[in-house]
Write a protein that holds these residues in place. Sequence first.
Motif, PDB file in Angstrom:
ATOM      1  N   ASP A   1       0.929  -1.167  -0.032  1.00 48.84           N
ATOM      2  CA  ASP A   1      -0.058  -0.062   0.008  1.00 48.84           C
ATOM      3  C   ASP A   1       0.827   1.273  -0.095  1.00 48.84           C
ATOM      4  O   ASP A   1       0.686   2.045  -0.665  1.00 48.84           O
TER       5      ASP A   1
ATOM      6  N   THR B   1       1.175   4.160  -2.670  1.00 49.26           N
ATOM      7  CA  THR B   1       0.900   5.528  -2.463  1.00 49.26           C
ATOM      8  C   THR B   1       1.914   6.332  -2.896  1.00 49.26           C
ATOM      9  O   THR B   1       1.878   7.418  -3.656  1.00 49.26           O
TER      10      THR B   1
ATOM     11  N   ILE C   1       0.061   8.541  -5.690  1.00 47.36           N
ATOM     12  CA  ILE C   1      -0.372   9.714  -5.026  1.00 47.36           C
ATOM     13  C   ILE C   1       0.778  10.629  -4.893  1.00 47.36           C
ATOM     14  O   ILE C   1       0.648  11.886  -5.385  1.00 47.36           O
TER      15      ILE C   1
ATOM     16  N   VAL D   1       1.659  13.465   3.831  1.00 48.41           N
ATOM     17  CA  VAL D   1       0.153  13.499   3.422  1.00 48.41           C
ATOM     18  C   VAL D   1      -0.860  13.461   4.144  1.00 48.41           C
ATOM     19  O   VAL D   1      -0.979  13.110   5.173  1.00 48.41           O
TER      20      VAL D   1
ATOM     21  N   VAL E   1      -6.456   6.698   1.892  1.00 47.14           N
ATOM     22  CA  VAL E   1      -5.498   7.149   1.106  1.00 47.14           C
ATOM     23  C   VAL E   1      -5.050   5.777   0.384  1.00 47.14           C
ATOM     24  O   VAL E   1      -4.832   5.541  -0.899  1.00 47.14           O
ATOM     25  N   PHE E   2      -4.820   4.658   1.206  1.00 48.71           N
ATOM     26  CA  PHE E   2      -4.477   3.432   0.272  1.00 48.71           C
ATOM     27  C   PHE E   2      -5.424   3.151  -0.672  1.00 48.71           C
ATOM     28  O   PHE E   2      -5.054   2.557  -1.795  1.00 48.71           O
TER      29      PHE E   2
ATOM     30  N   ALA F   1      -5.357   5.131  -3.572  1.00 50.22           N
ATOM     31  CA  ALA F   1      -3.927   4.756  -4.475  1.00 50.22           C
ATOM     32  C   ALA F   1      -4.211   3.625  -5.166  1.00 50.22           C
ATOM     33  O   ALA F   1      -3.747   3.332  -6.489  1.00 50.22           O
TER      34      ALA F   1
ATOM     35  N   GLY G   1      -7.614  10.040  -5.637  1.00 49.51           N
ATOM     36  CA  GLY G   1      -6.258  10.729  -4.857  1.00 49.51           C
ATOM     37  C   GLY G   1      -5.962  12.127  -5.195  1.00 49.51           C
ATOM     38  O   GLY G   1      -5.010  12.710  -4.916  1.00 49.51           O
TER      39      GLY G   1
END
Length: 221
Positions: A120, A124, A128, A169, A188-189, A192, A207
């Motif tokens: 993950d 990211t 991201i 982040v 967030v994960f 991504a 994202g």
Amino acid sequence: NALVTLFTQLGSDTAASKKGQDVSRCSLTCKVEKLDPDTVPDMDVIRMRYSLTHAYADQVMDSPKFAFYRLLPETIYYVGGFGVMSRWVNVDEYRAAAPDILAKEASEIVSKLNREHRDDLARTANHILMVENLENCRVSSVDRLGFDMRVTRRQGTRRNKLETDEFRVGFRIPVQSTEDAKSEVLKVFQEAWEKANDIQWDDEEPGSTIPVLKIAADSLE
């Protein structure tokens, strides 16, 4: 006028964090003040905290040779990690600051993310943070506003030529608990992953609204 230096750093059981220079840390140079039990207004709180931490504390505290001392910061120096960032911290701002709501759990959260979410974190970094030629990445800290990622990438095709930067982040909203923080990190994960798999949203790209800021560049270049 006695001065002492208090050295602190984020505790973690990850292998990377056991390399002392790689971990963010802070040094506080302080005056030492002996506390008078008859005049210090928070002496009862100090005694209670001490007794909860140390066995047989009541017997020790009743000794005439025993005394509490307080450290009063004079200068504060923060180092973000080896070759990344360092700065002096304003002492008045430090004194006025309140502990972050995740302060006690931060070390455990960081360790778990680095241990159990490597894929993950890599997604990211790639999708991201838009980092190419990724060599390594890990979370270095987390608080109620977001988390910091330290990212190492290869320069060109040379594996021995590496560059390390640190990114912030952000969470879209400040979290109020550990569970809230875990939820925001997983969001967030998820975004991504969706971006990596070309999943499209109706009105925006996955994202695209995550707050991202490069907070430190490799200072060895």
